[in-house]
Design a protein around this motif. Structure first.
Motif, short mmCIF file in Angstrom:
data_model
loop_
_atom_site.label_atom_id
_atom_site.label_comp_id
_atom_site.label_asym_id
_atom_site.label_seq_id
_atom_site.Cartn_x
_atom_site.Cartn_y
_atom_site.Cartn_z
N ASN A 1 -31.42 3.72 13.87
CA ASN A 1 -31.07 4.37 12.61
C ASN A 1 -31.32 3.46 11.40
OD1 ASN A 1 -30.27 6.99 13.29
ND2 ASN A 1 -28.26 6.29 13.97
N TYR B 1 -27.73 1.87 16.35
CA TYR B 1 -27.74 1.40 14.97
C TYR B 1 -29.16 0.95 14.57
CZ TYR B 1 -22.61 1.26 14.35
OH TYR B 1 -21.29 1.58 14.20
N TYR C 1 -27.63 12.07 23.89
CA TYR C 1 -28.20 12.13 22.54
C TYR C 1 -29.20 10.98 22.34
CZ TYR C 1 -25.07 15.76 20.77
OH TYR C 1 -24.43 16.96 20.54
N GLU D 1 -19.33 5.28 19.08
CA GLU D 1 -18.23 4.75 18.28
C GLU D 1 -16.89 5.30 18.74
OE1 GLU D 1 -20.28 3.77 13.93
OE2 GLU D 1 -19.37 5.74 14.29
N LYS D 2 -16.88 6.57 19.10
CA LYS D 2 -15.63 7.18 19.58
C LYS D 2 -15.21 6.56 20.91
CE LYS D 2 -13.43 11.55 20.81
NZ LYS D 2 -13.65 12.97 21.16
N ASP E 1 -17.42 10.58 26.26
CA ASP E 1 -18.09 10.28 24.99
C ASP E 1 -19.29 9.36 25.22
OD1 ASP E 1 -16.29 11.58 22.97
OD2 ASP E 1 -14.83 10.30 23.95
N GLY F 1 -23.07 10.32 24.39
CA GLY F 1 -23.87 9.43 23.55
C GLY F 1 -25.20 9.08 24.21
N VAL G 1 -22.15 8.51 16.77
CA VAL G 1 -20.83 9.13 16.64
C VAL G 1 -20.04 8.99 17.95
CG1 VAL G 1 -19.59 11.31 16.35
CG2 VAL G 1 -21.53 10.75 14.86
N TYR G 2 -20.69 9.28 19.07
CA TYR G 2 -19.96 9.31 20.33
C TYR G 2 -19.80 7.92 20.95
CZ TYR G 2 -19.85 14.32 20.02
OH TYR G 2 -19.59 15.60 19.59
N ASN H 1 -28.29 9.53 15.38
CA ASN H 1 -27.10 9.73 14.54
C ASN H 1 -25.94 10.27 15.38
OD1 ASN H 1 -27.99 8.83 11.99
ND2 ASN H 1 -29.12 10.73 11.67
N ASP H 2 -26.26 11.29 16.21
CA ASP H 2 -25.22 11.87 17.09
C ASP H 2 -24.78 10.85 18.13
OD1 ASP H 2 -25.19 14.42 15.88
OD2 ASP H 2 -27.03 14.96 16.94
#
Length: 780
Positions: A717, A714, A680, A694-695, A673, A677, A691-692, A687-688
């Motif tokens: 974004n 963050y 991306y 955070e995972k 992940d 991340g 997600v990863y 944004n993507d």
């Protein structure tokens, strides 16, 4: 008269060593306490040993014993010598890497210190003073440290830089020290409690010490407390029945038993509260008992016959660990730690001393414990001496157990030596150890042989004293040079002082330091715009030769040292981007040679990948990254380099799809992940990336680099408040990381995270190293 004065001075010197070593700290940045303590102890042991040998030369007789106990000590000492002779590096096993008790010379000094103490504690007056000094010193240390813990705004005195800082040793070792002080208080309270001052002091000592034991909150210390409180209660019950029944009930020991049991059961809950309230952050990594036993087995099975029998050598456990460490270690937080010790001091000795060492330690432990028990029973009829016998036996068994289940530092070794000497003295006084006297005047041959042994011993101790002194002075010179350089940035002085330290005592530590200094000199030459091309080429070539000589000298000094080989690799690798001929080939050769001494080390596969990546051979680099990930599936650095190569090759989309497919198969792997991340993030798909990242953090909450890039994502974004929250968490964990602090300050000021920062670049995703060190992380 002169002899009497010398005797008085020697008494006070020994008492000072025993009492002040645990208290000693120096509030100067260029004087390390631990080497100074070793030097003081070894120097005193050497001077006293020389004095004793000279006094024995004047005598016409000597005594000896054929008791199995002394035979076991001789057998154990012989195993030290044989382990050194057949070591994979005789020099290091003989005098050590730096001044310490792990080498043969260090062990000789410790052994001689035990003998010196034994000869002195035979005097009842001196023995009483030793016990008084020991307890007074321990009580002072415990009270002082408790004050520093509960009143953090007290002056740090240049030493107490954190809550876990202490003058004893490691944090958990301090717990053992506090626990034994508590037991000492129990003994004094029970046997000497008829005196009001003794009763008050021992009660204070018991309360303060148990508070510290609770604060340390170590499972091992609590288990020791339970076991030894039970042992004390049992030993106490052995007292004659004609005494008052209350005198055979130790309420202090019962209190320790109850408190330790309670806090052992609720340790996690109280530990979390105490650690948070007092800001205690402490992890002491060491191999497990299982992995250490595995190393012992591997040495016995795979090493050459002589090393099976005599071990890999004193102070050489790290070489066996590198070669035979379990594959599962690569998935733990401490996969890249080159442990110099195993689970405990004694289990480490099993690796260092081989089969002979194992037999010697087992025989020594059995005979010494057996005689300790006999001493207690024989002392039951001697009311006046029972306290001393019980204290000696209890202290000896306690610190022997610490050596068996932990890896303590010098202070605990000194305490073990003191109680071991007390045991021998009491065994001699009670007649459990019998001696035979030999008159030398009746045998000229025996007299000659005896004198020859003494003369050889005298020369040996003079040489050992010289080595210890050289080791310490060189260490002092080097540390002062480094600390002075931090202040005045005088590069020439740093070079000269480091070379001076190397001249005083040759060590690979200084070879590595001089290699690093040479690398700095190379960078200075390249950045010097006043030099002509010819001058630059000449100075660069000369400095490079010197750097290579130092790096290669370190490898020659200890060719089984992983650190020395990586030091040489670092030098060659730094030359690849400069186009230096053969730099790539030499780097690969060093890696291949290093793989022979540590075959399952994923770092070496990653280093090979980095070498090929620097040479723009990305296909080969990726193949070695895959090897690194096969060896360590959670290898974040390998995933980081792979994402960089994929970005460099322009294969981001293809790489994203490949990692997505891998995540479907292995959904609990935070490294995948994190890698996705990063990809991306490089494509500006923040944004993507969020997600990863955070995972990855959800799967591994201590994943610091995932948190770092999540904070940046963050910000990208426009979630500045969330970014600030992330970097505040990182700043709490990495308060000394200037980059994290600067990013946090910039975010709070509404600026770009990297505004005004003097960093190699403002794109951490492109650097060779990860921006944050994974500190105590469990990225699994």
């Amino acid at each position: 008269m002169i002899i009497s004065k010398i005797k008085d001075i020697s008494n006070w010197v020994l008492l000072a060593v025993i009492g002040l070593l645990p208290v000693l700290f120096i509030p100067l940045s260029f004087v390390s306490v631990d080497p100074l303590r070793h030097f003081i102890l070894f120097f005193v042991a050497t001077i006293f040993s020389i004095g004793i040998i000279i006094s024995k030369i004047k005598k016409d007789s000597f005594s000896y014993s054929t008791n199995l106990f002394f035979i076991s000590i001789a057998f154990l000492f012989l195993s030290f010598v044989l382990s050194t002779i057949f070591s994979n590096n005789i020099g290091i096993s003989l005098w050590g890497r730096q001044i310490s008790f792990n080498s043969l010379f260090g062990l000789i000094s410790i052994t001689s210190f035990v003998y010196i103490l034994y000869t002195y504690v035979l005097q009842k007056d001196f023995r009483d003073k030793v016990l008084l000094v020991l307890y007074s010193s321990a009580l002072f240390i415990n009270i002082m440290h408790l004050l520093f813990i509960i009143i953090p705004f007290l002056p740090a005195l240049g030493f107490f830089t954190s809550t876990v800082s202490n003058t004893v040793g490691t944090w958990y070792e301090f717990g053992f020290f506090a626990l034994f002080t508590a037991f000492s208080s129990v003994l004094i309270l029970q046997f000497l409690g008829h005196s009001k001052i003794h009763r008050i002091v021992s009660l204070v000592g018991l309360i303060v010490s148990m508070l510290l034991v609770i604060i340390v909150n170590s499972t091992s210390v609590f288990v020791f407390a339970i076991v030894f409180s039970l042992l004390y209660i049992i030993l106490n019950a052995l007292k004659p029945y004609n005494q008052d029944i209350n005198s055979r009930i130790s309420y202090g020991a019962i209190a320790i038993l109850i408190l330790s049991t309670v806090f052992l059961l609720i340790g996690n809950k109280t530990g979390y509260f105490v650690n948070s309230f007092l800001n205690i952050q402490m992890i002491e990594p060491r191999p497990s008992m299982q992995s250490t036993v595995g190393i012992i087995q591997q040495v016995i099975v795979h090493e050459p016959i002589l090393r099976k029998i005599f071990g890999v050598g004193l102070d050489r456990f790290d070489t066996a660990w590198l070669m035979y460490r379990p594959q599962e270690v690569n998935l733990t937080s401490y996969w890249d730690v080159d442990f110099r010790f195993g689970f405990s001091t004694i289990t480490t000795a099993f690796v260092n001393q081989g089969i002979v060492g194992i037999l010697a330690w087992v025989l020594f432990i059995i005979t010494s414990v057996f005689l300790s028990v006999k001493l207690l029973f024989s002392s039951l009829k001697q009311k006046d001496e029972y306290f001393v016998s019980l204290y000696a036996v209890f202290g000896y068994l306690f610190f022997l157990a610490v050596l068996l289940f932990y890896v303590p530092t010098l202070i605990t070794i000194v305490l073990f030596a003191v109680f071991f000497a007390l045991i021998i003295a009491r065994l001699s006084e009670t007649g459990l150890l019998k001696y035979k006297k030999i008159n030398l005047s009746k045998s000229p041959r025996l007299s000659f042989g005896y004198l020859l042994v003494l003369v050889v011993g005298l020369i040996g101790f003079i040489y050992i004293g010289y080595i210890h002194t050289s080791e310490y002075i060189s260490r002092y010179v080097y540390e002062r040079a480094v600390n002075t350089y931090v202040i005045d940035q005088n590069f020439s002085n740093l070079v000269l002082k480091t070379q001076k330290a190397q001249f005083i005592f040759n060590s690979d530590i200084y070879d590595r330091a001089l290699t690093d200094i040479s690398l700095i000199a190379l960078q200075n030459i390249l950045s010097n715009q006043t030099l002509s091309q010819e001058q630059l080429a000449s100075q660069f070539s000369d400095t490079l030769k010197v750097a290579v000589q130092y790096a290669q000298a370190a490898v020659v000094y200890d060719n089984l040292s992983y650190v020395n080989r990586i030091n040489l690799l670092k030098l060659y690798k730094s030359l690849i981007p400069l186009g230096v001929a053969q730099a790539k080939e030499e780097s690969i050769n060093v890696i291949n040679e290093t793989l022979k001494i540590t075959p399952n080390n994923p770092t070496l596969f990653l280093e090979q990948a980095r070498v090929y990546a620097l040479a723009k051979d990305y296909t080969t680099a990726i193949s070695f990254i895959q090897k690194a990930l096969e060896s360590k599936s959670n290898y974040v650095d390998a995933a980081f380099l792979l994402s960089q190569i994929q970005v460099e090759q322009g294969n981001i989309d293809q790489a994203i799809e490949s990692i997505k497919a891998a995540i479907v198969i292995d959904q609990a792997n935070p490294t995948l992940d994190f890698q996705l991340g990063l990809l991306y993030y490089n494509k500006d798909r923040f944004n993507d990336a969020v997600v990863y990242f955070e995972k990855a953090i959800m799967l591994s909450p201590e994943f610091s680099n995932a948190r770092y890039f999540l904070g940046l994502s963050y910000y990208k974004n426009n979630r500045t408040a969330d970014a600030i929250a992330i970097f505040e968490q990182l700043h709490t964990q990495f308060a000394d990381n200037s980059e994290v602090s600067s990013i946090l300050n910039n975010l709070k000021s509404g600026l770009d995270p990297f505004y005004g920062m003097q960093t190699p670049d403002n794109s951490p995703e492109t650097r060779e190293e990860l921006p944050v060190e994974e500190k105590d992380a469990k990225v699994e």
